[in-house]
Design a protein around this motif. Structure first.
Motif, short mmCIF file in Angstrom:
data_model
loop_
_atom_site.label_atom_id
_atom_site.label_comp_id
_atom_site.label_asym_id
_atom_site.label_seq_id
_atom_site.Cartn_x
_atom_site.Cartn_y
_atom_site.Cartn_z
N PHE A 165 0.81 -1.21 0.00
CA PHE A 165 0.00 0.00 0.00
C PHE A 165 0.85 1.27 0.00
O PHE A 165 0.37 2.35 0.37
N GLU A 166 2.09 1.13 -0.44
CA GLU A 166 3.02 2.25 -0.48
C GLU A 166 2.51 3.41 -1.33
O GLU A 166 2.63 4.57 -0.97
N ASP A 167 1.91 3.11 -2.47
CA ASP A 167 1.43 4.13 -3.40
C ASP A 167 0.00 3.80 -3.79
O ASP A 167 -0.22 3.08 -4.75
N ILE A 168 -0.98 4.33 -3.05
CA ILE A 168 -2.36 3.96 -3.34
C ILE A 168 -2.86 4.55 -4.66
O ILE A 168 -3.89 4.11 -5.16
N SER A 169 -2.12 5.48 -5.24
CA SER A 169 -2.52 5.97 -6.57
C SER A 169 -2.35 4.88 -7.62
O SER A 169 -2.91 4.97 -8.71
N ALA A 170 -1.59 3.83 -7.29
CA ALA A 170 -1.39 2.70 -8.20
C ALA A 170 -2.39 1.58 -7.93
O ALA A 170 -2.24 0.48 -8.45
N LEU A 171 -3.40 1.84 -7.10
CA LEU A 171 -4.38 0.83 -6.72
C LEU A 171 -5.80 1.29 -7.00
O LEU A 171 -6.08 2.49 -7.04
N ARG A 172 -6.66 0.32 -7.15
CA ARG A 172 -8.10 0.55 -7.22
C ARG A 172 -8.73 -0.26 -6.10
O ARG A 172 -8.14 -1.21 -5.59
N VAL A 173 -9.94 0.13 -5.74
CA VAL A 173 -10.65 -0.56 -4.66
C VAL A 173 -12.10 -0.78 -5.07
O VAL A 173 -12.69 0.05 -5.77
N LEU A 209 -15.83 -2.06 -3.26
CA LEU A 209 -16.57 -2.38 -2.05
C LEU A 209 -17.78 -3.21 -2.45
O LEU A 209 -18.61 -2.75 -3.26
N ASP A 210 -17.86 -4.40 -1.92
CA ASP A 210 -18.92 -5.34 -2.30
C ASP A 210 -19.06 -5.43 -3.82
O ASP A 210 -20.15 -5.35 -4.38
N GLN A 211 -17.92 -5.55 -4.48
CA GLN A 211 -17.79 -5.74 -5.93
C GLN A 211 -18.24 -4.54 -6.76
O GLN A 211 -18.56 -4.69 -7.94
N GLU A 212 -18.23 -3.35 -6.16
CA GLU A 212 -18.54 -2.11 -6.88
C GLU A 212 -17.32 -1.19 -6.78
O GLU A 212 -16.85 -0.91 -5.66
N LEU A 213 -16.82 -0.74 -7.91
CA LEU A 213 -15.67 0.16 -7.92
C LEU A 213 -15.95 1.36 -7.04
O LEU A 213 -17.05 1.93 -7.09
N SER A 214 -14.98 1.76 -6.24
CA SER A 214 -15.19 2.82 -5.27
C SER A 214 -13.95 3.69 -5.14
O SER A 214 -12.98 3.52 -5.87
N ASP A 215 -13.99 4.62 -4.18
CA ASP A 215 -12.88 5.52 -3.90
C ASP A 215 -12.32 5.23 -2.51
O ASP A 215 -13.00 4.65 -1.66
N PHE A 216 -11.10 5.70 -2.28
CA PHE A 216 -10.46 5.46 -0.99
C PHE A 216 -11.08 6.28 0.14
O PHE A 216 -10.88 5.97 1.30
N GLU A 221 -17.21 -6.75 1.89
CA GLU A 221 -15.98 -7.14 1.21
C GLU A 221 -15.29 -5.92 0.62
O GLU A 221 -15.92 -5.10 -0.04
N VAL A 222 -13.98 -5.84 0.84
CA VAL A 222 -13.14 -4.81 0.24
C VAL A 222 -12.10 -5.53 -0.61
O VAL A 222 -11.44 -6.46 -0.13
N ALA A 223 -11.98 -5.12 -1.87
CA ALA A 223 -11.00 -5.74 -2.77
C ALA A 223 -10.03 -4.69 -3.27
O ALA A 223 -10.44 -3.60 -3.67
N PHE A 224 -8.75 -5.03 -3.23
CA PHE A 224 -7.69 -4.14 -3.73
C PHE A 224 -7.04 -4.77 -4.95
O PHE A 224 -6.71 -5.96 -4.92
N PHE A 225 -6.83 -3.98 -5.99
CA PHE A 225 -6.25 -4.49 -7.23
C PHE A 225 -5.62 -3.35 -8.02
O PHE A 225 -5.98 -2.18 -7.84
N PRO A 226 -4.67 -3.68 -8.90
CA PRO A 226 -4.07 -2.64 -9.76
C PRO A 226 -5.07 -2.24 -10.84
O PRO A 226 -6.02 -2.99 -11.12
N PRO A 227 -4.86 -1.07 -11.45
CA PRO A 227 -5.74 -0.66 -12.55
C PRO A 227 -5.73 -1.71 -13.66
O PRO A 227 -4.72 -2.35 -13.91
N MET A 228 -6.85 -1.88 -14.29
CA MET A 228 -6.96 -2.86 -15.38
C MET A 228 -6.86 -2.15 -16.71
O MET A 228 -7.30 -1.00 -16.85
N THR A 229 -6.32 -2.84 -17.68
CA THR A 229 -6.27 -2.29 -19.03
C THR A 229 -6.97 -3.26 -19.96
O THR A 229 -6.98 -4.46 -19.73
N GLY A 230 -7.54 -2.71 -20.98
CA GLY A 230 -8.24 -3.54 -21.95
C GLY A 230 -7.29 -4.02 -23.03
O GLY A 230 -6.17 -3.55 -23.16
N GLY A 231 -7.73 -4.94 -23.81
CA GLY A 231 -6.87 -5.45 -24.85
C GLY A 231 -7.62 -5.96 -26.05
O GLY A 231 -8.78 -6.05 -26.12
#
Length: 81
Positions: A45-53, A55-62, A71-81
Motif C-alpha cells: 500500500f506504499e502508493d495507493i494511486s497505483a491501486l483501485r478498490v 466495495l462489495d464488488q462495486e468500484l469505489s474511492d479510498f 468485502e473490500v478488494a484491492f487491485f491494480p488498474p486494469m487495461t483492456g486489450g
C-alpha cells in the motif's frame, strides 16, 4: 470484513484474502491500519494511486465509508486489450 487482494498486491502481501477486524470508517483508514501491520502491507500500500478498490464488488474511492460493507478488494488498474 473480508479483504481480498489481486495481482501484485496479493503477491506482496502473500495472501489472496483475509478476514479483518477494523475500526476504520473509510477505505483510507483501513489502508492505514493495514500499512501499520507489518512491512509487507506497507510495501503493498506504499502508493495507493497505483491501486483501485471495490466495495462489495462495486468500484469505489479510498474516501468511501465502510459502514455496512462486507468485502473490500484491492487491485491494480486494469487495461483492456
Amino acid at each position: 470484513m473480508d479483504v481480498v487482494y489481486f495481482a501484485w498486491v496479493r503477491e506482496r502481501i502473500g495472501l489472496p484474502r483475509e478476514v479483518v477486524d477494523t475500526q476504520a470508517t473509510t477505505v483510507a483508514g483501513l489502508v492505514d491500519e493495514l500499512r501499520a501491520r507489518e512491512e509487507r502491507y506497507a510495501l503493498a500500500f506504499e502508493d495507493i494511486s497505483a491501486l483501485r478498490v471495490a466495495l462489495d464488488q462495486e468500484l469505489s474511492d479510498f474516501d468511501a465509508p465502510l459502514a455496512g460493507v462486507r468485502e473490500v478488494a484491492f487491485f491494480p488498474p486494469m487495461t483492456g486489450g
